[in-house]
Design an enzyme around this catalytic site. Structure first.
Site, PDB file in Angstrom:
ATOM      1  N   CYS A 296      39.586 -75.312 -13.554  1.00  0.00           N
ATOM      2  CA  CYS A 296      39.793 -73.864 -13.536  1.00  0.00           C
ATOM      3  C   CYS A 296      38.623 -73.146 -14.175  1.00  0.00           C
ATOM      4  O   CYS A 296      37.824 -73.751 -14.885  1.00  0.00           O
ATOM      5  CB  CYS A 296      41.017 -73.478 -14.359  1.00  0.00           C
ATOM      6  SG  CYS A 296      42.538 -74.039 -13.643  1.00  0.00           S
TER       7      CYS A 296
ATOM      8  N   GLY B 160      37.146 -73.271  -9.102  1.00  0.00           N
ATOM      9  CA  GLY B 160      38.454 -73.320  -8.455  1.00  0.00           C
ATOM     10  C   GLY B 160      38.543 -72.312  -7.338  1.00  0.00           C
ATOM     11  O   GLY B 160      38.229 -71.136  -7.541  1.00  0.00           O
TER      12      GLY B 160
ATOM     13  N   ASN C 197      42.762 -73.454 -18.776  1.00  0.00           N
ATOM     14  CA  ASN C 197      41.938 -74.477 -18.114  1.00  0.00           C
ATOM     15  C   ASN C 197      42.119 -75.761 -18.902  1.00  0.00           C
ATOM     16  O   ASN C 197      41.787 -75.805 -20.076  1.00  0.00           O
ATOM     17  CB  ASN C 197      40.469 -74.029 -18.132  1.00  0.00           C
ATOM     18  CG  ASN C 197      39.515 -75.088 -17.592  1.00  0.00           C
ATOM     19  OD1 ASN C 197      38.334 -75.066 -17.908  1.00  0.00           O
ATOM     20  ND2 ASN C 197      39.995 -76.011 -16.788  1.00  0.00           N
ATOM     21  N   GLY C 198      42.659 -76.775 -18.244  1.00  0.00           N
ATOM     22  CA  GLY C 198      42.878 -78.048 -18.927  1.00  0.00           C
ATOM     23  C   GLY C 198      44.164 -78.666 -18.463  1.00  0.00           C
ATOM     24  O   GLY C 198      44.721 -78.275 -17.434  1.00  0.00           O
TER      25      GLY C 198
ATOM     26  N   CYS D 234      33.791 -82.841 -22.149  1.00  0.00           N
ATOM     27  CA  CYS D 234      33.862 -83.549 -20.866  1.00  0.00           C
ATOM     28  C   CYS D 234      32.459 -83.750 -20.288  1.00  0.00           C
ATOM     29  O   CYS D 234      31.810 -82.797 -19.871  1.00  0.00           O
ATOM     30  CB  CYS D 234      34.700 -82.750 -19.881  1.00  0.00           C
ATOM     31  SG  CYS D 234      34.613 -83.417 -18.208  1.00  0.00           S
TER      32      CYS D 234
ATOM     33  N   TYR E 293      28.836 -82.976 -12.737  1.00  0.00           N
ATOM     34  CA  TYR E 293      29.225 -82.340 -11.480  1.00  0.00           C
ATOM     35  C   TYR E 293      29.748 -80.916 -11.608  1.00  0.00           C
ATOM     36  O   TYR E 293      29.401 -80.049 -10.826  1.00  0.00           O
ATOM     37  CB  TYR E 293      30.296 -83.188 -10.788  1.00  0.00           C
ATOM     38  CG  TYR E 293      30.925 -82.492  -9.610  1.00  0.00           C
ATOM     39  CD1 TYR E 293      30.291 -82.474  -8.373  1.00  0.00           C
ATOM     40  CD2 TYR E 293      32.135 -81.804  -9.738  1.00  0.00           C
ATOM     41  CE1 TYR E 293      30.837 -81.815  -7.292  1.00  0.00           C
ATOM     42  CE2 TYR E 293      32.689 -81.142  -8.657  1.00  0.00           C
ATOM     43  CZ  TYR E 293      32.039 -81.148  -7.443  1.00  0.00           C
ATOM     44  OH  TYR E 293      32.576 -80.485  -6.387  1.00  0.00           O
TER      45      TYR E 293
ATOM     46  N   CYS F 158      41.211 -88.833 -14.605  1.00  0.00           N
ATOM     47  CA  CYS F 158      41.085 -87.897 -15.727  1.00  0.00           C
ATOM     48  C   CYS F 158      42.445 -87.277 -16.011  1.00  0.00           C
ATOM     49  O   CYS F 158      43.131 -86.847 -15.088  1.00  0.00           O
ATOM     50  CB  CYS F 158      40.095 -86.796 -15.366  1.00  0.00           C
ATOM     51  SG  CYS F 158      40.010 -85.525 -16.646  1.00  0.00           S
TER      52      CYS F 158
ATOM     53  N   CYS G 148      33.500 -87.128 -24.036  1.00  0.00           N
ATOM     54  CA  CYS G 148      34.502 -87.988 -23.410  1.00  0.00           C
ATOM     55  C   CYS G 148      33.853 -88.681 -22.218  1.00  0.00           C
ATOM     56  O   CYS G 148      33.161 -88.040 -21.432  1.00  0.00           O
ATOM     57  CB  CYS G 148      35.679 -87.143 -22.933  1.00  0.00           C
ATOM     58  SG  CYS G 148      36.885 -88.072 -21.964  1.00  0.00           S
TER      59      CYS G 148
ATOM     60  N   CYS H  75      36.718 -91.397 -17.823  1.00  0.00           N
ATOM     61  CA  CYS H  75      36.823 -91.750 -16.392  1.00  0.00           C
ATOM     62  C   CYS H  75      35.871 -92.880 -16.017  1.00  0.00           C
ATOM     63  O   CYS H  75      36.026 -93.488 -14.967  1.00  0.00           O
ATOM     64  CB  CYS H  75      36.622 -90.526 -15.501  1.00  0.00           C
ATOM     65  SG  CYS H  75      35.251 -89.500 -15.968  1.00  0.00           S
TER      66      CYS H  75
END
Ligand code: 5GP
Ligand code: SF4
Ligand code: MG
Length: 461
Positions: A3, A29, A103-104, A238, A244, A384, A435, A438
């Site tokens: 988001c 988004g 967002n999350g 993240c 990306y 994720c 983090c 993934c």
């Protein structure tokens, strides 16, 4: 969920600016967008499915008066693709109106929701975000908004960057790990909060600083006040925002995204050089890493793959049939560039492998003599749970096939992924603040005991 957030406090053009901010955050988004404004007396809301530019026009924006506003663009991971899940959410509680944009992904939302429902709460959406509102409304009478929010947030786990708007205040908060970005800016006498700095640039706001992990920032008539009410933990930004998700012209997590992304390509070329004639970026997400790869390897960078810019990000389409179709209409190869050549094709990541496979087929059909795929992130082996829309493990190609098997699947001459160590080198100095779950399966916050499949509880209409 993936988001974008944008908010304005203390500017007469709040809704117009929020519209522009959301426009700059559209990459975060494309499923729905919404704005809630406040004129000090009430909250005004407009949200719809679709793109920002399609949803808002001067007529709609005129109906969003006042000097503060929050906005949201959404792509779903938690909760299904439906207008009732579009944000911001607006509620009335004992003290007035409140709107929230998030967002999350809350990892204990399912658990909290079931508790709340047992106590009689009735939910309007299938979104984890709504849990925060119920917790917020339940807190005992007399508490200030910011204390209510803090009380609510101290019960949730997982990731959130969020904005909360009441008639008189705007509150911005970031979870203690800081998974998702959130920045603070200033425009004249007003304040601006945004997921990324690219939206500050668009409206000519000055970047002040990033909202810190665990910070709750209150904007009210008395100016900004920061609170750090939660136990401090080591941040877990993240890393996928750099690989990306974020826009390359944004500055988040202490870096300009483009610089990190380009460095990923430099590092990739060092780890996986190729005997080739040229480097082809995969538009658009592969561009910065391809620039780094070409620079580092000394190979010419050629735009042999052209993108139709009027097609949305294919991956963002929630339906499989559309996604596959989308790949074919989005990219085309330039035969004169590629024919007879040994090409290094650079992309940022492989998720399911379906898009990349189609791209390779296209490049082969354009006459490439050899194809060497280079991916500027490590293999994605785990989903994720903190707000990026990766599919389940079953669908992640690198969770199920070896690199050699993926190379065969893609039918290419070689395949090289950036190593985890190489990725960390690109944020050297604070690599332990990120983090990487993934790529490692090593989750900083326990994944949900069960996925929040609330569609089971709520009949879709
Ligand atoms: P695949 O080949 O796995 O189907 O798709 C890989 C492509 O999807 C890459 O080009 C990459 O840019 C894009 N991609 C990777 N992660 C995400 C994501 O989280 N969201 C979206 N929209 N696209 C992604
Ligand atoms: Fe980002 Fe991956 Fe961690 Fe999710 S698991 S927050 S995508 S680094
Ligand atoms: Mg891509």
């Amino acid at each position: 969920m993936d988001c974008g957030l944008f908010g304005v406090y203390g500017h007469p053009e709040a809704a117009n600016l929020t519209y522009l901010g959301l426009y700059a955050l559209q990459h975060r988004g494309q499923e729905s967008a919404g704005i809630v404004s406040s004129d000090g007396k009430g909250l005004y809301c407009h949200k719809e499915m679709g793109l920002v530019a399609e949803i808002f026009d001067q007529e709609v924006l005129k109906r969003l008066p006042g000097s503060s506003a929050i906005g949201h663009v959404r792509y779903s991971t938690t909760g299904s693709s439906h207008l009732k899940n579009a944000q911001p959410f607006v509620f009335d509680y004992s003290r007035g109106g409140v709107a929230i944009a998030h967002n999350g992904n809350l990892t204990n939302a399912g658990l909290l929701r079931r508790q709340l429902e047992r106590e009689g709460a009735i939910f309007q959406s299938t979104m984890d975000t709504e849990v925060i509102i119920h917790l917020f409304a339940r807190v005992s009478e007399g508490l200030h908004t910011v204390d209510r929010l803090i009380a609510a947030l101290s019960e949730v786990e997982g990731s959130y960057s969020l904005l909360l708007l009441t008639e008189k205040e705007l509150i911005a908060a970031r979870d203690p790990y800081g998974f998702r970005p959130l920045v603070l800016g200033k425009l004249k006498k007003g304040y601006v909060v945004s997921s990324e700095t690219c939206a500050l640039d668009l409206i000519g706001a000055d970047f002040i600083r990033e909202i810190e992990p665990g910070e709750v920032l209150l904007l009210s008539g008395d100016g900004p006040h920061s609170f750090f009410p939660f136990p401090r933990v080591k941040p877990k930004f993240c890393i996928f925002e750099f690989i990306y998700f974020a826009r390359p012209d944004s500055f988040i997590f202490g870096h300009t995204v483009y610089q990190v992304r380009r460095q990923l390509g430099v590092q990739l070329a060092e780890e996986h050089p190729a005997e080739a004639d040229l480097v082809l970026p995969t538009p658009d997400s592969g561009f910065p890493a391809a620039v780094g790869f070409a620079h580092s390897s000394g190979l010419p960078l050629e735009l042999g793959i052209i993108r139709n810019h009027y097609v949305g990000r294919t991956f963002i389409e929630p339906r499989d049939s559309i996604r596959h179709f989308g790949v074919r209409i989005k990219l085309n190869a330039v035969r004169e560039v590629i024919e007879g050549k040994r090409a290094v094709v650079v992309d940022d990541s492989i998720v399911r492998g379906t898009t990349v496979k189609k791209n390779m087929h296209m490049i082969r059909s354009a006459g490439a003599r050899e194809i060497h795929v280079r991916i500027s992130s490590p293999p994605i082996i785990s989903p994720c749970f903190y707000g990026i829309d990766t599919p389940t493990k079953e669908e992640l190609i690198a969770a199920n096939l070896s690199i050699e098997e993926i190379r065969e699947f893609l039918q290419v001459n070689s395949l090289g992924y950036l190593s985890l160590e190489g990725l960390k080198k690109c944020v050297a100095g604070h690599e332990d603040k990120f983090c990487y779950a993934c790529f490692t399966g090593d989750y900083p916050v326990s994944p949900p005991a069960e996925r929040m499949q609330l569609e089971f509880f709520i009949k879709e209409v």
